[in-house]
Design a protein around this motif. Structure first.
Motif, PDB file in Angstrom:
ATOM      1  N   ASN A 181      -6.554  -6.060  -2.885  1.00  0.00           N
ATOM      2  CA  ASN A 181      -5.294  -5.487  -2.404  1.00  0.00           C
ATOM      3  C   ASN A 181      -4.359  -5.221  -3.577  1.00  0.00           C
ATOM      4  O   ASN A 181      -3.149  -5.425  -3.498  1.00  0.00           O
ATOM      5  CB  ASN A 181      -4.630  -6.423  -1.390  1.00  0.00           C
ATOM      6  CG  ASN A 181      -4.313  -7.789  -1.994  1.00  0.00           C
ATOM      7  OD1 ASN A 181      -4.781  -8.117  -3.090  1.00  0.00           O
ATOM      8  ND2 ASN A 181      -3.509  -8.587  -1.291  1.00  0.00           N
ATOM      9  N   GLY A 182      -4.966  -4.779  -4.710  1.00  0.00           N
ATOM     10  CA  GLY A 182      -4.213  -4.556  -5.935  1.00  0.00           C
ATOM     11  C   GLY A 182      -3.517  -3.217  -5.964  1.00  0.00           C
ATOM     12  O   GLY A 182      -3.210  -2.611  -4.922  1.00  0.00           O
ATOM     13  N   ILE A 183      -3.315  -2.715  -7.185  1.00  0.00           N
ATOM     14  CA  ILE A 183      -2.513  -1.497  -7.362  1.00  0.00           C
ATOM     15  C   ILE A 183      -3.262  -0.248  -6.923  1.00  0.00           C
ATOM     16  O   ILE A 183      -2.656   0.788  -6.668  1.00  0.00           O
ATOM     17  CB  ILE A 183      -2.076  -1.359  -8.834  1.00  0.00           C
ATOM     18  CG1 ILE A 183      -3.305  -1.270  -9.749  1.00  0.00           C
ATOM     19  CG2 ILE A 183      -1.187  -2.531  -9.239  1.00  0.00           C
ATOM     20  CD1 ILE A 183      -2.951  -1.038 -11.213  1.00  0.00           C
ATOM     21  N   GLY A 184      -4.598  -0.326  -6.829  1.00  0.00           N
ATOM     22  CA  GLY A 184      -5.397   0.809  -6.381  1.00  0.00           C
ATOM     23  C   GLY A 184      -5.401   1.949  -7.374  1.00  0.00           C
ATOM     24  O   GLY A 184      -4.932   1.836  -8.509  1.00  0.00           O
ATOM     25  N   ILE A 185      -5.952   3.086  -6.950  1.00  0.00           N
ATOM     26  CA  ILE A 185      -6.041   4.287  -7.789  1.00  0.00           C
ATOM     27  C   ILE A 185      -5.551   5.476  -6.972  1.00  0.00           C
ATOM     28  O   ILE A 185      -6.023   5.695  -5.847  1.00  0.00           O
ATOM     29  CB  ILE A 185      -7.485   4.536  -8.257  1.00  0.00           C
ATOM     30  CG1 ILE A 185      -7.967   3.380  -9.136  1.00  0.00           C
ATOM     31  CG2 ILE A 185      -7.595   5.848  -9.030  1.00  0.00           C
ATOM     32  CD1 ILE A 185      -9.405   3.509  -9.577  1.00  0.00           C
ATOM     33  N   PRO A 186      -4.607   6.263  -7.492  1.00  0.00           N
ATOM     34  CA  PRO A 186      -4.121   7.431  -6.741  1.00  0.00           C
ATOM     35  C   PRO A 186      -5.256   8.405  -6.442  1.00  0.00           C
ATOM     36  O   PRO A 186      -6.228   8.498  -7.182  1.00  0.00           O
ATOM     37  CB  PRO A 186      -3.086   8.050  -7.699  1.00  0.00           C
ATOM     38  CG  PRO A 186      -2.694   6.941  -8.630  1.00  0.00           C
ATOM     39  CD  PRO A 186      -3.898   6.066  -8.763  1.00  0.00           C
ATOM     40  N   ALA A 187      -5.098   9.141  -5.367  1.00  0.00           N
ATOM     41  CA  ALA A 187      -6.154  10.058  -4.928  1.00  0.00           C
ATOM     42  C   ALA A 187      -6.461  11.120  -5.981  1.00  0.00           C
ATOM     43  O   ALA A 187      -7.609  11.511  -6.169  1.00  0.00           O
ATOM     44  CB  ALA A 187      -5.747  10.725  -3.612  1.00  0.00           C
ATOM     45  N   GLU A 188      -5.438  11.580  -6.717  1.00  0.00           N
ATOM     46  CA  GLU A 188      -5.684  12.635  -7.697  1.00  0.00           C
ATOM     47  C   GLU A 188      -6.451  12.132  -8.916  1.00  0.00           C
ATOM     48  O   GLU A 188      -7.033  12.925  -9.662  1.00  0.00           O
ATOM     49  CB  GLU A 188      -4.352  13.252  -8.160  1.00  0.00           C
ATOM     50  CG  GLU A 188      -3.409  12.286  -8.843  1.00  0.00           C
ATOM     51  CD  GLU A 188      -2.493  11.559  -7.861  1.00  0.00           C
ATOM     52  OE1 GLU A 188      -1.503  10.960  -8.303  1.00  0.00           O
ATOM     53  OE2 GLU A 188      -2.780  11.603  -6.631  1.00  0.00           O
ATOM     54  N   ASP A 189      -6.450  10.810  -9.131  1.00  0.00           N
ATOM     55  CA  ASP A 189      -7.164  10.262 -10.283  1.00  0.00           C
ATOM     56  C   ASP A 189      -8.579   9.809  -9.956  1.00  0.00           C
ATOM     57  O   ASP A 189      -9.376   9.556 -10.864  1.00  0.00           O
ATOM     58  CB  ASP A 189      -6.393   9.073 -10.867  1.00  0.00           C
ATOM     59  CG  ASP A 189      -5.087   9.503 -11.510  1.00  0.00           C
ATOM     60  OD1 ASP A 189      -5.134  10.464 -12.287  1.00  0.00           O
ATOM     61  OD2 ASP A 189      -4.047   8.895 -11.239  1.00  0.00           O
ATOM     62  N   ARG A 190      -8.912   9.675  -8.697  1.00  0.00           N
ATOM     63  CA  ARG A 190     -10.207   9.105  -8.314  1.00  0.00           C
ATOM     64  C   ARG A 190     -11.411   9.910  -8.811  1.00  0.00           C
ATOM     65  O   ARG A 190     -12.402   9.328  -9.244  1.00  0.00           O
ATOM     66  CB  ARG A 190     -10.283   8.928  -6.801  1.00  0.00           C
ATOM     67  CG  ARG A 190      -9.354   7.842  -6.288  1.00  0.00           C
ATOM     68  CD  ARG A 190      -9.638   7.482  -4.857  1.00  0.00           C
ATOM     69  NE  ARG A 190      -8.904   6.285  -4.469  1.00  0.00           N
ATOM     70  CZ  ARG A 190      -9.204   5.525  -3.422  1.00  0.00           C
ATOM     71  NH1 ARG A 190     -10.240   5.859  -2.657  1.00  0.00           N
ATOM     72  NH2 ARG A 190      -8.493   4.463  -3.145  1.00  0.00           N
ATOM     73  N   PRO A 191     -11.389  11.244  -8.775  1.00  0.00           N
ATOM     74  CA  PRO A 191     -12.587  11.975  -9.241  1.00  0.00           C
ATOM     75  C   PRO A 191     -12.898  11.768 -10.722  1.00  0.00           C
ATOM     76  O   PRO A 191     -14.000  12.059 -11.161  1.00  0.00           O
ATOM     77  CB  PRO A 191     -12.226  13.440  -8.952  1.00  0.00           C
ATOM     78  CG  PRO A 191     -11.164  13.389  -7.906  1.00  0.00           C
ATOM     79  CD  PRO A 191     -10.384  12.146  -8.193  1.00  0.00           C
ATOM     80  N   ARG A 192     -11.925  11.227 -11.511  1.00  0.00           N
ATOM     81  CA  ARG A 192     -12.128  11.145 -12.958  1.00  0.00           C
ATOM     82  C   ARG A 192     -12.290   9.723 -13.470  1.00  0.00           C
ATOM     83  O   ARG A 192     -12.355   9.519 -14.687  1.00  0.00           O
ATOM     84  CB  ARG A 192     -10.951  11.807 -13.684  1.00  0.00           C
ATOM     85  CG  ARG A 192     -10.733  13.263 -13.340  1.00  0.00           C
ATOM     86  CD  ARG A 192      -9.714  13.887 -14.265  1.00  0.00           C
ATOM     87  NE  ARG A 192     -10.158  13.850 -15.653  1.00  0.00           N
ATOM     88  CZ  ARG A 192      -9.387  14.193 -16.682  1.00  0.00           C
ATOM     89  NH1 ARG A 192      -8.143  14.591 -16.489  1.00  0.00           N
ATOM     90  NH2 ARG A 192      -9.855  14.119 -17.914  1.00  0.00           N
TER      91      ARG A 192
END
Length: 587
Positions: free
Chosen positions: A513-524
């Protein structure tokens, strides 16, 4: 005459083959029969016991052995003419007793030599004109040799009779075949002439004529077949035309652009891909010429002057696309030649090259940052030697060590990726317990998670199987995913490690349940040196290469590593592996 000669050669060849086969078969039969008999008799332990067991007052062992052999004449095939037995002295091979009514004159054979040396001489040899077996025995303290010799007279007589029969059959067969050949050739001439006339018409393109079938024999069948062939040929030509149309269709829809010019530079062919890449219409009639389209790349005369295997290359930028042009001459028999221009869209290749340059820049930047910090702190320590408080010096040295470790990690990760790219880092495949590996990763990271106040738990399905893979590499991937979850989850977070099996795959998921990764950064996120929060990554000692290495390892296992979409904050990373291991690594 050709038919007569063919029939004559056929009869001669057939009789030669049959004769050779029969003669060889007779010889082989007698050879195998002889040694099968010998094996059957001398392989009998009771028979050997009779030969070797001497009586208490026995004076002439050779005579007793001869009487025993006479009682086995039927089994041995001894007839006193072509096949005889001999009882020989074991030392000198002198004949002591024999069934041969004539004076024995034994030659020194290979089997007899073996027996003199105390070995059983039962080796067969089809190339010698005899068959023999020599068995050494000891009776009453004396050495003897029981020798069975067959001069193959029976085989020679039978082969002579067979050869006489074959010669007579060959003579009558030749006479009959010559007479039948003449009759058959007469019967075949007329239909063949009609077939020849029909073939000439078909060769001229006339498929309308149909040859009349005058009989139902083989010639009649051939005539009918020829008619069917002519009809089939007509249909085949139509199919060829259809295939040509298909090729034209394929040419129109191929991804590479193609433009063909005549020797004068006028367009004779082009496809839609070329029009799309060049961004303009290229009609065949009244269309642009070579000079207008590609004159800036190379003059038409220069391309036509090239050898047929040679070509010229060029490049062009059109509407944001990078194009590579290949110009080559072509030649058509009796129709002159021209120039063929093939257009490749290399925009994606250039984009990949740009990514490579960006990667090199990232490597330089990542190495320059710790080097700058090390130099700055080292210069401060050197300029202020003995003036700084001990605690500050200790802090400066700690920073230098941390930055050195970070550089070491970067170089090690780069070397790992380099070995993967070059193919030198081979997987060490072996079965290992997948469930135990997950538990080991959990145990190795538990204290670090507790240090951050995380609630880290593990939940695995019972009975997880052994899988085939490189355990060290797989554990490296698991450790990377779990350690990332610990690093990028604020203190006091929750981390769940789950594992299970689905069909022929096992899986592991790490959720937090951390900071996660924004959707725009996930493909990279699996790109090298790509980091969402660069400042925090550097603070935690990250190099930006961990997930790239993890993906390389999982890809080499023919598995999957991906982010799982789920509601709420945090992140879930899923790893899937084949139970049977990668297909390319199996023997």
């Amino acid at each position: 005459m050709k038919l007569v000669l063919i029939m004559t050669l056929l009869i001669v060849s057939l009789m030669t083959v049959v004769g050779a086969f029969l003669i060889n078969s007779v010889g082989s039969f007698y050879l195998h029969d002889f040694y099968d008999r010998m094996d059957g008799v001398f392989g009998d332990s009771a028979f050997l016991a009779d030969l070797t067991a001497a009586g208490p007052e026995e004076e002439n062992g050779a005579r007793v052995i001869a009487r025993i052999l006479e009682s086995y004449n039927g089994a041995l095939g001894v007839d006193g003419r072509s096949r005889n037995y001999y009882v020989l002295d074991g030392e000198t091979a002198q004949c002591l007793e024999t069934s041969d009514t004539q004076t024995p004159n034994l030659e020194s054979t290979h089997n007899l030599s073996l027996a003199i040396n105390g070995k059983w001489g039962t080796e067969s040899n089809v190339s010698v004109p005899y068959m023999d077996v020599a068995v050494p025995i000891t009776r009453g303290g004396e050495r003897y040799i029981v020798y069975i010799y067959d001069n193959r007279q029976t085989v020679s007589s039978l082969n002579g009779a067979i050869m006489d029969l074959i010669i007579k059959s060959l003579f009558f067969g030749l006479v009959i075949s010559i007479l039948l050949s003449f009759l058959l050739s007469k019967t075949m001439i007329n239909p063949i002439e009609r077939l020849t006339e029909g073939a000439e018409r078909v060769a001229e393109g006339d498929f309308s004529h149909k040859i009349e079938v005058a009989s139902r024999d083989e010639i009649g069948v051939l005539t009918g077949t020829f008619n069917a062939m002519a009809r089939q040929l007509q249909e085949t030509l139509a199919e060829v035309e259809n295939e040509r149309n298909k090729l034209n269709t394929l040419f129109l829809h191929m991804t590479d652009g193609v433009v063909a010019f005549s020797q004068k530079g006028s367009i004779i062919h082009s496809n839609p891909a070329a029009e799309e890449m060049l961004g303009r219409a290229i009609p065949i009639e009244n269309g642009p010429g070579y000079d207008e389209l590609f004159g800036d790349i190379a003059p038409l005369e220069d391309v036509l002057a090239l050898e047929q295997s040679a070509s010229l290359e060029g490049a062009r930028e059109v509407n944001g696309r990078s194009l590579e042009l290949l110009l080559a001459p072509f030649y058509r028999e009796n129709q002159g030649g021209g120039v063929l221009v093939v257009i490749h869209d290399v925009t994606e290749q250039h984009r990949t090259e740009e990514m490579r340059r960006e990667f090199v820049a990232n490597v330089s930047h990542e190495l320059r940052t710790p080097l700058t910090n090390i130099r700055s702190y080292a210069e401060t320590l050197a300029d202020s030697a003995g003036e700084l408080p001990p605690q500050m010096e200790k802090n400066f040295l700690g920073v230098i060590l941390n930055e050195s470790d970070r550089m070491t990690h970067i170089v090690q990760d780069l070397l790992t990726l380099s070995r993967f790219d070059s193919g030198y880092s081979a997987l060490k495949l072996a079965p290992f317990d997948f469930g135990r590996a997950v538990e080991d990763v959990y145990s190795a990271n538990l204290m670090e998670a507790q240090r951050h106040g995380h609630d880290m738990r593990i939940l695995t399905e019972p009975g997880l199987p052994e899988i085939v893979g490189d355990r060290e590499r797989v554990v490296q991937v698991m450790m990377n995913v779990v350690s990332n979850s610990i690093k990028y989850t604020p203190d006091g977070g929750k981390i769940l490690i789950r594992a299970g099996r689905e069909g022929e795959r096992v899986w592991m998921e790490v959720s937090d349940n951390g900071i996660g990764i924004p959707a725009e950064d996930r493909p990279r996120i699996f790109e090298r040196f790509y980091r969402v929060d660069k400042a925090r990554s550097r603070e935690s000692g990250g190099t930006g290469l961990g997930l790239s290495i993890a993906k390389e390892i999982i890809d080499r296992h023919e598995g999957v590593i991906r982010l799982v979409d789920r509601p709420g904050p945090g992140l879930t990373v899923r790893i899937e592996l084949l139970v049977e291991g990668p297909h390319h690594g199996r023997v």
